[in-house]
Design an enzyme around this catalytic site. Structure first.
Site, short mmCIF file in Angstrom:
data_model
loop_
_atom_site.label_atom_id
_atom_site.label_comp_id
_atom_site.label_asym_id
_atom_site.label_seq_id
_atom_site.Cartn_x
_atom_site.Cartn_y
_atom_site.Cartn_z
N GLU A 1 0.89 -1.38 -0.12
CA GLU A 1 0.02 -0.02 -0.03
C GLU A 1 0.92 1.20 0.08
O GLU A 1 0.45 2.29 1.00
CB GLU A 1 -0.84 -0.08 1.18
CG GLU A 1 -1.85 -1.17 1.17
CD GLU A 1 -2.81 -1.10 2.30
OE1 GLU A 1 -2.73 -0.33 3.30
OE2 GLU A 1 -3.82 -1.89 2.48
N ASN B 1 1.98 -5.34 -3.01
CA ASN B 1 0.68 -5.54 -2.65
C ASN B 1 -0.03 -4.20 -2.62
O ASN B 1 0.42 -3.37 -1.97
CB ASN B 1 0.47 -6.37 -1.53
CG ASN B 1 -0.52 -6.95 -1.36
OD1 ASN B 1 -1.48 -7.65 -1.96
ND2 ASN B 1 -1.32 -6.89 0.14
N HIS C 1 -10.58 -6.25 -2.36
CA HIS C 1 -11.55 -5.96 -1.61
C HIS C 1 -12.70 -5.22 -2.30
O HIS C 1 -12.77 -4.18 -2.37
CB HIS C 1 -10.99 -5.20 -0.19
CG HIS C 1 -10.27 -5.53 0.53
ND1 HIS C 1 -10.29 -6.90 1.29
CD2 HIS C 1 -8.63 -5.46 0.72
CE1 HIS C 1 -9.14 -7.12 1.91
NE2 HIS C 1 -8.34 -6.36 1.80
N GLU D 1 -6.15 -10.75 -1.14
CA GLU D 1 -7.09 -10.64 0.17
C GLU D 1 -8.69 -10.55 -0.24
O GLU D 1 -9.38 -9.66 0.38
CB GLU D 1 -6.74 -9.11 0.98
CG GLU D 1 -5.40 -9.15 1.17
CD GLU D 1 -4.81 -7.91 1.96
OE1 GLU D 1 -5.73 -6.95 2.47
OE2 GLU D 1 -3.55 -7.55 1.80
N ASP E 1 -12.54 -10.29 -0.84
CA ASP E 1 -13.50 -10.34 0.04
C ASP E 1 -14.62 -9.55 -0.72
O ASP E 1 -13.99 -8.42 -1.34
CB ASP E 1 -13.74 -10.12 1.49
CG ASP E 1 -12.98 -8.86 1.75
OD1 ASP E 1 -12.63 -7.98 1.23
OD2 ASP E 1 -12.49 -8.76 2.99
C1 XIL Z 1 -6.32 -6.27 8.40
C2 XIL Z 1 -6.79 -7.14 9.22
O1 XIL Z 1 -7.63 -8.12 8.72
C3 XIL Z 1 -7.47 -6.68 10.66
O2 XIL Z 1 -7.58 -7.81 11.52
C4 XIL Z 1 -6.32 -5.73 11.31
O3 XIL Z 1 -7.07 -5.18 12.48
C5 XIL Z 1 -6.33 -4.53 10.27
O4 XIL Z 1 -5.62 -5.11 9.15
N1 XIL Z 1 -4.90 -4.45 3.83
C6 XIL Z 1 -4.02 -5.32 4.21
C7 XIL Z 1 -4.40 -6.27 5.54
O5 XIL Z 1 -2.92 -5.40 3.55
O6 XIL Z 1 -3.19 -6.41 6.03
C8 XIL Z 1 -5.18 -5.51 6.30
O7 XIL Z 1 -5.68 -6.47 7.06
C9 XIL Z 1 -6.48 -5.20 5.41
C10 XIL Z 1 -6.37 -4.23 4.47
#
Ligand code: XIL
Length: 300
Positions: free
Chosen positions: A128, A171, A208, A236, A238
């Site tokens: 990020e 990422n 996401h 990641e 969802d």
């Molecule tokens: C999130 C986790 O799921 C949570 O449990 C934590 O509180 C915050 O981080 N991008 C990412 C992940 O790269 O590491 C994040 O994970 C979600 C967004």
């Protein structure tokens, strides 16, 4: 095939889940995890605030629980993450001297990659780093502000030397739409690295998504990054409300791109999700397969 991992493996891909060490004692959770998934990403346990809470004092215990579980169940591992502005201890963000920060950053990379050397399929080396919106700039962080934009290159070079067997990934989120300025910024970074020989092997697209699922340009984005000579992974995934159509479209986009090597959902059951209120995953709170599970399995 009758599980996500086995279905993905038929085309040489993996299907993974983010895993929390604190849930490994929940047998419903581990039953699903070990039946369905053949890749594991520690959800929080490898982040800086978990692994180096004070300078040069490393704690790997909770991450090791996940690593040991994964290794004993033949699941590959994604290291998440080495250099990120978030979940970063205050002692790092308050470093004012560039040379100090440079050696702190490189030491963190060397210590983590060294501890799990040879055991990690891919590392999210930098997470990020780009700003939201159309600026094309890196976001403000202690790394960019003290080291300049070259911190990304430095992190990747250090990472390559620390574990030459690991794939090194950049990422980020909101880089799924080919028409988004942020996507183009990451594309130019990867293109520049490939042109100059800076080591990079993969781009992780967090994926996401809102309830509509991926943007219509998603497959174009995956194939465009792949054409630069890197693998891509959905790291990641969802989707709000987990519509079957949205999952189908997402999985198909990956399956249509040879260098899309795997998909990870960000949790196992809806109750495990960081977006729990949106029920975005493939298993419900009782551990049952949701309609989106069947859609995903069919699309793999
Ligand atoms: C999130 C986790 O799921 C949570 O449990 C934590 O509180 C915050 O981080 N991008 C990412 C992940 O790269 O590491 C994040 O994970 C979600 C967004």
């Amino acid at each position: 095939a009758s599980t996500l991992g086995a279905a993905a493996a038929e085309s040489g891909r993996y299907f993974g889940a983010a895993v929390a060490a604190g849930r490994l004692g929940d047998s419903q959770y581990t039953t699903i995890l070990d039946r369905e998934f053949n890749m594991v990403t520690p959800e929080n346990e490898m982040k800086w605030d978990s692994t180096e809470r004070s300078r040069n004092s490393f704690s790997f215990g909770s991450a090791d629980q996940i690593v040991n579980h994964a290794r004993s169940h033949n699941q590959r591992l994604r290291g998440h993450t080495l250099v990120w502005h978030s979940q970063l201890p205050g002692w790092v963000s308050s470093i004012g001297d560039a040379n100090t920060l440079r050696s702190v950053m490189n030491n963190h990379i060397n210590q983590l990659m060294g501890h799990w050397k040879g055991q990690i399929y891919a590392w999210d080396v930098v997470n990020e780093a780009f700003a939201d919106g159309g600026s094309g700039q890196l976001r403000s962080s202690v790394f960019r502000d003290r080291l300049g934009t070259g911190f990304i290159e430095e992190a990747f070079r250090t990472a390559r030397a620390a574990d030459p067997a690991a794939k090194l990934c950049y990422n980020d989120y909101n880089i799924e739409d080919w028409n988004a300025a942020k996507t183009q910024s990451v594309y130019r970074l990867v293109q520049d690295f490939k042109t100059r020989g800076v080591p990079i092997d993969c781009v992780g697209l967090q994926a996401h998504f809102g309830s509509g699922g991926p943007p219509s340009t998603f497959q174009t984005t995956l194939s465009s990054f792949a054409a630069l000579g890197v693998d891509v992974q959905l790291t990641e995934l969802d989707i709000a409300q987990a519509s079957s159509n949205a999952y189908t479209n997402t999985v198909r986009a990956c399956m249509n791109v040879a260098r899309c090597t795997g998909i990870t959902t960000w949790g196992v059951r809806d109750s495990d999700s960081w977006r729990s209120g949106e029920n975005p995953l493939l298993f419900d709170r009782s551990g049952n397969k949701k309609p989106a599970y069947n859609a995903t399995l069919t699309a793999l």
